[in-house]
Design an enzyme around this catalytic site. Structure first.
Site, mmCIF file in Angstrom:
data_model
loop_
_atom_site.group_PDB
_atom_site.id
_atom_site.type_symbol
_atom_site.label_atom_id
_atom_site.label_comp_id
_atom_site.label_asym_id
_atom_site.label_seq_id
_atom_site.Cartn_x
_atom_site.Cartn_y
_atom_site.Cartn_z
ATOM 1 N N LYS A 176 0.831 -1.202 0.000
ATOM 2 C CA LYS A 176 0.000 0.000 0.000
ATOM 3 C C LYS A 176 0.864 1.249 0.000
ATOM 4 C CE LYS A 176 -1.866 2.006 3.569
ATOM 5 N NZ LYS A 176 -2.677 2.362 4.761
ATOM 6 N N ASP A 194 -6.577 1.029 0.797
ATOM 7 C CA ASP A 194 -6.695 1.356 2.212
ATOM 8 C C ASP A 194 -8.083 0.950 2.690
ATOM 9 O OD1 ASP A 194 -8.435 3.272 1.243
ATOM 10 O OD2 ASP A 194 -7.374 4.983 2.120
#
Length: 305
Positions: A176, A194
């Site tokens: 991420k 997310d």
């Protein structure tokens, strides 16, 4: 939230054919920024009673949602303040388990004290911890920041690498964080999964996956690579402003006709409008230094003491 096999709104909610989200107040003045969008044409029905939506129909609907979101949020951007890849990398690590606003309020002092990887690698842990304390989990984050800075200094000549395989070798950096840095500091397309992104793509029935890497892979297969970075921004913007976790503002959502989960939140237009956040609700955003085209107010600096 349980996933349903069909794609119908709750029976108590009447799906709108299109909504406009308008006007944000900038400061105390009557300045308005046009953040309106109209969903053109007849509403899309994601499925028929008793008949699951086909994969092709889902892909078409997903791509239309992306196009609609591009009209709603033409100014979508990363909501972390940064001036170079190192600052974005550090800010993204700090953003775990806190808001981008709190990170943005903390990083000015952090980068004034430690402007380069070499400086941060040599930081006294207790002094670094004190600066980043407002972001929470400050001891673990300080350890990651010192570790990744030392790795940048020792293994990458003090520069943030522009490859995912290299970025994920840094302490505290996963896919991420790597995709955030690649997409926004290097222009390399990436999907950032997310909590907001994962929540919305499941609500929209683009995927049923819970694991971030599996979500990333399934969404990547739906959209052209050139769309990945901006798609991530648009989805996150929508999740923060309208499609909230606990009480989505369904009645003020401009993509309601395309949403198979319409009705999970507030469907009354006036009540839903009161749930809108940031520039959609006439409030400051999360960045202290937002892009020039951002229609809302800059966030306030961290108060002393």
């Amino acid at each position: 939230m349980g996933e349903q096999s069909t794609s119908q709104p709750t029976k108590a909610a009447k799906r709108p054919t299109g909504k406009s989200v308008k006007s944000v107040k900038s400061g105390g003045a009557a300045k308005k920024a046009d953040v309106s969008v109209k969903t053109s044409g007849a509403p899309v029905k994601p499925g028929k009673p008793g008949k699951p939506e086909s994969h092709l129909a889902m892909v078409r609907r997903a791509r239309r949602i992306n196009r609609e979101l591009a009209e709603v949020y033409p100014y979508a951007h990363p909501e972390l303040d940064f001036r170079n890849p190192f600052e974005l990398l550090v800010a993204t690590v700090l953003s775990a388990q806190t808001t981008d606003l709190r990170v943005n309020q903390t990083t000015p002092a952090l980068f004034a004290a430690y402007p380069t990887p070499e400086d941060m690698a040599a930081a006294v842990p207790e002094e670094l911890e004190e600066i980043i304390r407002p972001t929470g989990f400050f001891r673990a984050k300080a350890k990651s920041l010192i570790g990744l800075s030392a790795s940048l200094r020792d293994n990458f000549g003090g520069e943030v690498p522009g490859r995912l395989a290299d970025l994920v070798t840094l302490p505290g950096v996963g896919r991420k964080t790597a995709n955030v840095v690649l997409g926004n500091a290097f222009g390399v397309p990436g999907i950032t999964v997310d909590t907001h992104f994962g929540r919305l793509v499941r609500r929209w029935k683009w995927t049923e996956q819970e694991d971030p890497e599996k979500i990333e892979a399934e969404i990547a297969a739906i959209f052209p690579k050139s769309e990945w970075t901006m798609l991530s921004h648009r989805v996150v913007f929508h999740g923060r402003r309208i499609c909230h976790a606990r009480r989505p503002a369904c009645g003020a959502c401009p993509i309601a006709p395309l949403c198979p989960s319409y009705g999970e939140g507030e469907t009354d237009p006036e009540k839903a409008r009161k749930l809108l956040k940031y520039e959609m609700g006439g409030q400051p955003g999360q960045r202290l230094s937002p892009p020039p085209d951002y229609p809302g107010e800059p966030a306030p600096a961290l108060r002393a003491g």
